[in-house]
Scaffold this motif. Structure first.
Motif, PDB file in Angstrom:
ATOM      1  N   VAL A   3      -7.529 -47.707  75.379  1.00  0.00           N
ATOM      2  CA  VAL A   3      -7.241 -47.554  73.954  1.00  0.00           C
ATOM      3  C   VAL A   3      -8.568 -47.326  73.226  1.00  0.00           C
ATOM      4  CG1 VAL A   3      -6.327 -48.663  71.886  1.00  0.00           C
ATOM      5  CG2 VAL A   3      -5.196 -49.026  74.088  1.00  0.00           C
ATOM      6  N   SER A   6      -6.894 -47.970  67.090  1.00  0.00           N
ATOM      7  CA  SER A   6      -5.515 -48.379  66.818  1.00  0.00           C
ATOM      8  C   SER A   6      -5.332 -48.825  65.372  1.00  0.00           C
ATOM      9  CB  SER A   6      -5.093 -49.511  67.762  1.00  0.00           C
ATOM     10  OG  SER A   6      -5.804 -50.687  67.472  1.00  0.00           O
ATOM     11  N   GLU A  64      -1.893 -45.847  68.454  1.00  0.00           N
ATOM     12  CA  GLU A  64      -3.115 -45.938  69.258  1.00  0.00           C
ATOM     13  C   GLU A  64      -3.550 -44.556  69.735  1.00  0.00           C
ATOM     14  OE1 GLU A  64      -2.683 -49.906  71.840  1.00  0.00           O
ATOM     15  OE2 GLU A  64      -0.982 -48.508  72.057  1.00  0.00           O
ATOM     16  N   VAL A  66      -5.170 -43.059  72.850  1.00  0.00           N
ATOM     17  CA  VAL A  66      -5.379 -43.501  74.220  1.00  0.00           C
ATOM     18  C   VAL A  66      -6.031 -42.398  75.043  1.00  0.00           C
ATOM     19  CG1 VAL A  66      -3.512 -45.203  74.212  1.00  0.00           C
ATOM     20  CG2 VAL A  66      -3.002 -42.839  74.842  1.00  0.00           C
ATOM     21  N   THR A 131       4.444 -41.637  73.910  1.00  0.00           N
ATOM     22  CA  THR A 131       3.102 -41.071  73.999  1.00  0.00           C
ATOM     23  C   THR A 131       3.217 -39.555  73.962  1.00  0.00           C
ATOM     24  OG1 THR A 131       2.391 -42.912  75.403  1.00  0.00           O
ATOM     25  CG2 THR A 131       0.952 -40.961  75.357  1.00  0.00           C
TER      26      THR A 131
END
Length: 136
Positions: A3, A6, A64, A66, A131
């Motif tokens: 991560v 965030s 987030e 990532v 995602t």
């Protein structure tokens, strides 16, 4: 997965969804996600946050950035303490709806993103994580 950045937000009213969508777009732009993929991500996230507000009354959203094995992406986790979904398999079928909608919500959102995970317990709530990869 690592991560990189965030932000956690509470969704309790329609205005919160506008702020959330704007913040989500900022995250997508930050990693250089193209406009088509931004639109897919924001559309899926809008549908899921609307469902959370409609069925649970409120919830939280964690956005987030990532880093996967080959590229960056945006992961969004929707969590609520609503009634839960009694039959996830049925809820994920095209055309299924417990409300007065077209039933495009969950399966439609799943098609717009690269990864989609749903966990729900009746009487305790639902958590959905999506995602969208930068080039996905």
């Amino acid at each position: 997965m690592i991560v990189l950045s965030s932000d956690n937000m509470r969704i309790a009213k329609e205005l919160d969804m506008v702020v959330f969508r704007n913040r989500l777009k900022e995250f997508a732009v930050k990693i250089g996600m193209g406009l088509v993929n931004q639109t897919k991500l924001i559309t899926a996230a809008s549908e899921l946050s609307r469902n959370m507000l409609r069925y649970a009354g409120e919830g939280t959203v964690l956005i987030e950035i990532v880093n996967g094995q080959r590229q960056n992406g945006v992961r969004v986790t929707f969590s609520d303490k609503g009634p839960g979904i009694p039959d996830i398999d049925q809820a994920m079928k095209d055309g299924f709806s417990t409300g007065k909608s077209l039933g495009l919500g969950l399966p439609g959102a799943r098609r717009l993103v690269n990864e989609f995970d749903i966990k729900s317990t009746v009487g305790k709530g639902t958590t959905i994580t999506i995602t969208k990869w930068k080039n996905g």
